[in-house]
Design an enzyme around this catalytic site. Sequence first.
Site, mmCIF file in Angstrom:
data_model
loop_
_atom_site.group_PDB
_atom_site.id
_atom_site.type_symbol
_atom_site.label_atom_id
_atom_site.label_comp_id
_atom_site.label_asym_id
_atom_site.label_seq_id
_atom_site.Cartn_x
_atom_site.Cartn_y
_atom_site.Cartn_z
ATOM 1 N N CYS A 109 0.959 -0.977 -2.312
ATOM 2 C CA CYS A 109 0.916 -1.482 -3.675
ATOM 3 C C CYS A 109 2.292 -1.391 -4.340
ATOM 4 C CB CYS A 109 -0.114 -0.694 -4.480
ATOM 5 S SG CYS A 109 -0.817 -1.631 -5.840
ATOM 6 N N ASP A 151 -8.727 6.508 -7.729
ATOM 7 C CA ASP A 151 -7.398 7.063 -7.947
ATOM 8 C C ASP A 151 -7.545 8.369 -8.719
ATOM 9 O OD1 ASP A 151 -4.677 7.341 -7.959
ATOM 10 O OD2 ASP A 151 -4.258 5.454 -8.979
#
Length: 217
Positions: free
Chosen positions: A7, A131
């Site tokens: 990412c 996350d």
Amino acid sequence: MTRTKICGITRLNDALHASSEGVDALGFNFSRKSPRSITPSAAKKIIDELPPFVSKVGIFVEQSPAEIADICSYSKIAVAQLHSERYSAADARFLKDMVQVIRVFRPDGSFSPQSLTPFAEESGVRTFLFDAYKEGMEGGTGEEIETSVARQIFPAEGAPFFRVLAGGLNPGNVAEAIRQFRPYGVDTASGVEAKPGIKDPEKISAFLLAVRLANQP
């Protein structure tokens, strides 16, 4: 085989290197607050040069569903990752007519995995990314999820959804995380960087190799 996502891509060379090393997906962060922020036009220039079998994922924090749809269409983003609690099941359902959707959760100690089922039933979303929780932050934290929380999110058997693990993963710890939690996929940004937005090719290679080795019997 555990799927992989790198990412915070901002440079074509980083995207091409990760693609050549076998990454499954690349993430483009459209949050204006992120140090890895990229514009739709810059993302499109990179995506136009990428091979077809690498998934292109957009990370969204502030944008409305209509803005997300426009950015995905323009930039050729195939997957919208909704990285804020402001996105409702109705928002996800609206976007699912145009792109695949990943809904992000940042679980704290009070998070219940059972909350995924009503969201999935209302939205149609089947993929969730987890996350680390950090008060006051909506985007990625770069910190690891507490082990006790991760064990609740990634049950040993019978997980009905595709669950992606993020938060503080790097070449040194990703293999153990895979062996311990068996996620559908793993996601990293800061763990393979030289500095925010600038990837380290050696770290990318090491991360993807560690994932492959962790999946060997």
